[in-house]
Motif scaffolding. Structure first.
Motif, PDB file in Angstrom:
ATOM      1  N   ALA A  86      37.301 -18.993  12.003  1.00  0.00           N
ATOM      2  CA  ALA A  86      35.727 -17.892  12.345  1.00  0.00           C
ATOM      3  C   ALA A  86      35.129 -19.260  13.364  1.00  0.00           C
ATOM      4  N   GLN A  87      34.943 -18.611  14.443  1.00  0.00           N
ATOM      5  CA  GLN A  87      33.781 -19.668  15.590  1.00  0.00           C
ATOM      6  C   GLN A  87      32.846 -19.535  15.523  1.00  0.00           C
ATOM      7  N   GLN A  88      32.407 -17.910  14.920  1.00  0.00           N
ATOM      8  CA  GLN A  88      30.836 -18.011  14.987  1.00  0.00           C
ATOM      9  C   GLN A  88      30.481 -18.321  13.868  1.00  0.00           C
ATOM     10  N   THR A 100      29.727 -15.061  11.353  1.00  0.00           N
ATOM     11  CA  THR A 100      30.706 -15.498  10.778  1.00  0.00           C
ATOM     12  C   THR A 100      31.040 -15.753   9.732  1.00  0.00           C
ATOM     13  N   ARG A 101      31.092 -17.232  10.225  1.00  0.00           N
ATOM     14  CA  ARG A 101      32.140 -17.902   8.757  1.00  0.00           C
ATOM     15  C   ARG A 101      31.636 -18.027   7.072  1.00  0.00           C
ATOM     16  N   GLN A 102      29.924 -17.794   7.219  1.00  0.00           N
ATOM     17  CA  GLN A 102      28.694 -18.202   6.468  1.00  0.00           C
ATOM     18  C   GLN A 102      29.243 -16.561   6.333  1.00  0.00           C
ATOM     19  N   LEU A 116      32.317 -14.586   5.574  1.00  0.00           N
ATOM     20  CA  LEU A 116      32.916 -14.800   5.906  1.00  0.00           C
ATOM     21  C   LEU A 116      33.403 -14.981   3.649  1.00  0.00           C
ATOM     22  N   ILE A 117      32.732 -16.549   3.768  1.00  0.00           N
ATOM     23  CA  ILE A 117      32.368 -17.516   2.564  1.00  0.00           C
ATOM     24  C   ILE A 117      31.785 -16.864   1.751  1.00  0.00           C
ATOM     25  N   TRP A 118      31.279 -16.123   1.580  1.00  0.00           N
ATOM     26  CA  TRP A 118      29.789 -15.216   1.151  1.00  0.00           C
ATOM     27  C   TRP A 118      30.746 -13.795   0.357  1.00  0.00           C
ATOM     28  N   LEU A 119      31.269 -13.522   1.202  1.00  0.00           N
ATOM     29  CA  LEU A 119      32.491 -12.334   0.460  1.00  0.00           C
ATOM     30  C   LEU A 119      34.136 -12.716  -0.517  1.00  0.00           C
ATOM     31  N   SER A 120      33.660 -13.829  -0.157  1.00  0.00           N
ATOM     32  CA  SER A 120      34.849 -13.933  -1.042  1.00  0.00           C
ATOM     33  C   SER A 120      34.943 -15.157  -2.393  1.00  0.00           C
TER      34      SER A 120
END
Length: 184
Positions: A151-153, A156-158, A160-164
């Motif tokens: 993820a570039q933003q 967004t990265r945070q 997605l990590i939370w969702l995983s």
């Protein structure tokens, strides 16, 4: 379900049931507490998240009322015939199983013998779906983590990590998209 499969009247007898590793055994029968309205559901399957919730959701959606639940999750080793040969996590080739017994009251105004086939059919479909989802959950979480790494933003990265994280989100399906137009 094979007709020779015998379900116990008591959870202590579950150990006598033959079950193959990929098999979910379900029995729905008119119970003995009150012959006119009592239903007993018995399930033996590989342990996975949301088994009890799935069973209760189906029963509730059909108008059944929960009167009692027992859900031991033993570690067992089974032989090639599917019979238990050992109990305990440290036994060779041990796997965890869910043994569920649910006592229900049938919906008011509906004869119990009319409700049993529909309940058993819907339980089988729901538990089959649960098996598919739970078998794929970790791979879907890994896919989310991989997308997060690229993820570039930062937000967004945070996200997605939370969702995983299994305590935050239950993935039930995934799809890969390739964006070819930048929208310019």
């Amino acid at each position: 379900m094979p007709s020779e499969t015998r379900f116990p009247e008591d959870l202590a007898e579950f150990e006598e049931i033959a079950r193959q590793p990929d098999q979910t055994l379900i029995r729905v029968r008119q119970g003995s507490l009150d012959a006119s309205a009592h239903v007993t559901v018995q399930v033996i399957t590989a342990d996975r998240p949301f088994i009890v919730e799935t069973i209760l959701q189906i029963a509730n959606s059909l108008g059944f009322l929960n009167r009692g639940l027992s859900h031991p999750r033993p570690w067992v080793t089974r032989n090639e015939k599917g019979l238990i040969t050992a109990f305990g996590k440290n036994a060779e080739k041990a796997s965890r199983e869910s043994w569920v017994r649910l006592d229900l009251l049938s919906p008011l105004g509906v004869p119990t013998d009319e409700t049993l086939p529909g309940l058993e059919r819907k339980l089988k479909l729901a538990l089959d779906d649960l098996t598919i989802v739970s078998n794929d959950m970790e791979q879907m979480r890994e896919n989310i983590r991989q997308v997060a790494e690229s993820a570039q933003q930062e937000t967004t990265r945070q996200m997605l990590i939370w969702l995983s994280d299994p305590s935050h989100f239950l993935p039930v399906g995934s799809q890969t998209y390739r964006i070819t137009d930048t929208g310019a």
